[in-house]
Design a protein around this motif. Structure first.
Motif, PDB file in Angstrom:
ATOM      1  N   ARG A 142       0.141   6.387 -13.022  1.00 55.04           N
ATOM      2  CA  ARG A 142      -0.657   7.201 -13.946  1.00 55.04           C
ATOM      3  C   ARG A 142      -0.837   8.620 -13.400  1.00 55.04           C
ATOM      4  O   ARG A 142      -0.760   9.603 -14.137  1.00 55.04           O
ATOM      5  CB  ARG A 142      -2.009   6.529 -14.155  1.00 55.04           C
ATOM      6  CG  ARG A 142      -2.889   7.183 -15.212  1.00 55.04           C
ATOM      7  CD  ARG A 142      -4.171   6.388 -15.407  1.00 55.04           C
ATOM      8  NE  ARG A 142      -3.901   5.045 -15.899  1.00 55.04           N
ATOM      9  CZ  ARG A 142      -4.011   3.936 -15.164  1.00 55.04           C
ATOM     10  NH1 ARG A 142      -4.415   4.014 -13.897  1.00 55.04           N
ATOM     11  NH2 ARG A 142      -3.756   2.749 -15.661  1.00 55.04           N
ATOM     12  N   LEU A 143      -1.054   8.723 -12.104  1.00 50.76           N
ATOM     13  CA  LEU A 143      -1.319  10.010 -11.491  1.00 50.76           C
ATOM     14  C   LEU A 143      -0.097  10.913 -11.493  1.00 50.76           C
ATOM     15  O   LEU A 143      -0.194  12.115 -11.768  1.00 50.76           O
ATOM     16  CB  LEU A 143      -1.811   9.811 -10.056  1.00 50.76           C
ATOM     17  CG  LEU A 143      -2.129  11.068  -9.241  1.00 50.76           C
ATOM     18  CD1 LEU A 143      -3.263  11.848  -9.886  1.00 50.76           C
ATOM     19  CD2 LEU A 143      -2.469  10.693  -7.808  1.00 50.76           C
ATOM     20  N   HIS A 144       1.079  10.348 -11.216  1.00 53.92           N
ATOM     21  CA  HIS A 144       2.265  11.169 -11.002  1.00 53.92           C
ATOM     22  C   HIS A 144       3.272  11.131 -12.145  1.00 53.92           C
ATOM     23  O   HIS A 144       4.049  12.060 -12.306  1.00 53.92           O
ATOM     24  CB  HIS A 144       2.948  10.754  -9.701  1.00 53.92           C
ATOM     25  CG  HIS A 144       2.031  10.823  -8.531  1.00 53.92           C
ATOM     26  ND1 HIS A 144       1.525  12.016  -8.060  1.00 53.92           N
ATOM     27  CD2 HIS A 144       1.493   9.850  -7.764  1.00 53.92           C
ATOM     28  CE1 HIS A 144       0.721  11.767  -7.037  1.00 53.92           C
ATOM     29  NE2 HIS A 144       0.681  10.468  -6.852  1.00 53.92           N
ATOM     30  N   CYS A 145       3.253  10.068 -12.918  1.00 50.18           N
ATOM     31  CA  CYS A 145       4.241   9.933 -13.994  1.00 50.18           C
ATOM     32  C   CYS A 145       3.583   9.872 -15.364  1.00 50.18           C
ATOM     33  O   CYS A 145       4.276   9.709 -16.376  1.00 50.18           O
ATOM     34  CB  CYS A 145       5.082   8.670 -13.798  1.00 50.18           C
ATOM     35  SG  CYS A 145       5.743   8.466 -12.152  1.00 50.18           S
ATOM     36  N   GLY A 146       2.245   9.962 -15.409  1.00 48.33           N
ATOM     37  CA  GLY A 146       1.550   9.856 -16.676  1.00 48.33           C
ATOM     38  C   GLY A 146       1.621  11.131 -17.494  1.00 48.33           C
ATOM     39  O   GLY A 146       2.297  12.098 -17.140  1.00 48.33           O
ATOM     40  N   GLY A 150      -3.199  12.721 -17.382  1.00 50.85           N
ATOM     41  CA  GLY A 150      -3.264  11.813 -16.249  1.00 50.85           C
ATOM     42  C   GLY A 150      -3.893  10.481 -16.570  1.00 50.85           C
ATOM     43  O   GLY A 150      -4.372   9.785 -15.669  1.00 50.85           O
ATOM     44  N   THR A 151      -3.884  10.089 -17.842  1.00 48.31           N
ATOM     45  CA  THR A 151      -4.539   8.836 -18.225  1.00 48.31           C
ATOM     46  C   THR A 151      -3.586   7.795 -18.800  1.00 48.31           C
ATOM     47  O   THR A 151      -3.866   6.610 -18.719  1.00 48.31           O
ATOM     48  CB  THR A 151      -5.639   9.113 -19.270  1.00 48.31           C
ATOM     49  OG1 THR A 151      -5.048   9.749 -20.419  1.00 48.31           O
ATOM     50  CG2 THR A 151      -6.714  10.016 -18.684  1.00 48.31           C
ATOM     51  N   ALA A 152      -2.476   8.220 -19.392  1.00 48.26           N
ATOM     52  CA  ALA A 152      -1.578   7.284 -20.080  1.00 48.26           C
ATOM     53  C   ALA A 152      -0.219   7.229 -19.393  1.00 48.26           C
ATOM     54  O   ALA A 152       0.287   8.244 -18.918  1.00 48.26           O
ATOM     55  CB  ALA A 152      -1.403   7.698 -21.546  1.00 48.26           C
ATOM     56  N   ILE A 153       0.342   6.024 -19.332  1.00 50.07           N
ATOM     57  CA  ILE A 153       1.686   5.815 -18.795  1.00 50.07           C
ATOM     58  C   ILE A 153       2.551   5.317 -19.940  1.00 50.07           C
ATOM     59  O   ILE A 153       2.327   4.220 -20.460  1.00 50.07           O
ATOM     60  CB  ILE A 153       1.699   4.781 -17.662  1.00 50.07           C
ATOM     61  CG1 ILE A 153       0.556   5.026 -16.670  1.00 50.07           C
ATOM     62  CG2 ILE A 153       3.036   4.781 -16.933  1.00 50.07           C
ATOM     63  CD1 ILE A 153       0.364   3.906 -15.678  1.00 50.07           C
TER      64      ILE A 153
END
Length: 447
Positions: A142-146, A150-153
């Protein structure tokens, strides 16, 4: 709910001035507390420089909890808790996520298992060979690829690129976290000792990877080449692996066919484990001598203990761990003094000895055709290579990365009985014994 103070206060009290209200200070986002690696976010413009900086705050063990007690003939460890480390390979485009994988028992037979994530042009994610979906892993995703908040993947594709057990076991639990994602798997999946359908293991594939990738929904961005070998083990086992090229970044992604053995251990391996394995008084070396493994009781060791040289112990420990991970049961003298055998593997791509002994050596032409086609079609386009284990490799000049990769398969196009990286044939003795038993049982072809 009424407070305790209001419950016991007198009914009549003098009025008090209304308290001044100050703006409430906003607390930092909770996700920043859980960063193990890959401290960069989508909006940062810095260049990748290997493993990202760990957070100074400890990760709650509850976020690493994952129970795995399945697998034949034994489950892969860790059994109850899995740490995750993230590496940014291409800013805002490609990441790897690593967890430890081993056989446990304190023997030092561990390595990294790697999941690769690619951001597609539409912003959605393509996930290669999932690993255990711990809370920590999902936080890092979530942090790096969201998305930008920064909340959704948004995972669009989940790809199982091989038929090997250690990569298959996490597909079902990972896909349950992303029920809208399409699941594409390598053909020839199997289970042992009873061959059961994929659905029995919670894998509901959208489809199967094809030979050249022309029918894949990601074909405009990611190319592929499939290696599918004839079945072994009474037609119950099929080795199948798919290689992928992310065209926009020149990143080649493979799984088990060959791995890059760096002189430095994967970041996921704890220093204490390496130090103990390198220590002459450590558990594994003590057990080897106690059991006189392959006559090793009276053979000289490296002669270093953690008290005298902890940093040297880590180096020796990684040399031994790499030999264990690849050869499973290398020769005793090379466990005790691993430098010679490890130097044959150091900073090279290496075909895993167990894959070579049990599978590849019986299908040399097919293996060579696959590897050489990667060099012919993708050699000049590839900048870096990611494997399903061990670190990734980045070439310094055009064609270098694939050249080093294909060099590991030169034995398949020659009369060499084994890869040149196996500098001591004695390291193969245990695997050769297994193969001889399999030949006797008609499970693999004769020479």
């Amino acid at each position: 709910m009424r407070s305790a103070v209001s419950c016991f206060a007198p009914v009549c009290v003098a009025p008090r001035p209304a308290p001044r209200r100050y703006p409430r200070r906003r607390r930092p986002l909770r996700s920043t507390r859980w960063t193990v690696a890959a401290s960069r976010t989508r909006n940062e413009e810095s260049q990748p420089d290997g493993p990202d900086t760990p957070s100074s705050e400890p990760i709650p063990q509850s976020k690493r909890r994952y129970i795995n007690i399945t697998g034949f003939p034994f489950p892969l460890t860790p059994l109850f808790s899995r740490k995750t480390v993230c590496n940014t390979l291409v800013i805002n485009k490609i990441w790897t996520f690593e967890q430890e994988q081993g056989i446990g028992l304190g023997l030092g037979v561990s390595t990294s298992v790697v999941m690769t994530v690619v951001r597609m042009e539409d912003g959605k994610l393509w996930v290669h060979d999932p690993i255990a979906p711990t809370v920590e892993l999902l936080d890092l995703l979530r942090l790096h690829c969201g998305d930008s908040s920064g909340t959704a993947i948004d995972v669009k594709y989940i790809v199982l690129a091989t038929t090997q057990y250690e990569h298959k076991i996490f597909v079902a639990p990972f896909s349950r976290k992303f029920p809208n994602a399409e699941v594409w798997i390598a053909p020839g999946q199997f289970s042992f000792p009873v061959n059961l359908p994929n659905q029995f293991f919670g894998i509901f594939p959208t489809g199967y990877l094809d030979a050249v990738g022309s029918n894949m929904p990601w074909s405009s961005e990611i190319e592929q080449k499939l290696l599918r070998l004839p079945p072994l083990f009474w037609n119950q086992y099929t080795y199948c692996e798919c290689a992928f090229l992310v065209k926009s970044t020149g990143t080649l992604i493979v799984t088990d066919a060959a791995v890059f053995v760096s002189e430095n251990p994967p970041k996921i391996i704890e220093d204490d484990l390496l130090t103990d394995l390198g220590d002459e008084n450590g558990f594994t070396i003590g057990l080897l001598r106690f059991g006189n493994y392959r006559g090793g009781r009276n053979l000289p060791g490296a002669g270093v203990t953690r008290k005298e040289g902890p940093e040297i112990c880590k180096i020796i420990g990684w040399n031994r761990m790499a030999l264990f991970s690849l050869f499973i049961a290398p020769d005793a003298k090379n466990i005790l003094q691993p430098k010679n055998s490890f130097d044959g593997l150091r900073n090279k791509f290496v075909v895993s000895p167990i894959v070579f002994a049990v599978v590849f050596q019986f299908h040399r032409k097919l293996v060579w055709n696959w590897a050489s086609s990667i060099q012919h079609d993708w050699g000049d386009s590839t900048n870096q290579i990611v494997s399903g284990h061990f670190p990734s490799y980045s070439g310094q000049k055009k064609g270098e990365a694939v050249g080093k990769f294909v060099e590991a398969f030169e034995w398949a196009n020659s009369d060499d009985k084994k890869p040149k990286e196996y500098v001591d044939s004695n390291d193969l003795k245990s695997l050769e014994l297994v193969v001889n038993v399999l030949r006797f049982l008609k499970a693999v072809p004769e020479e």
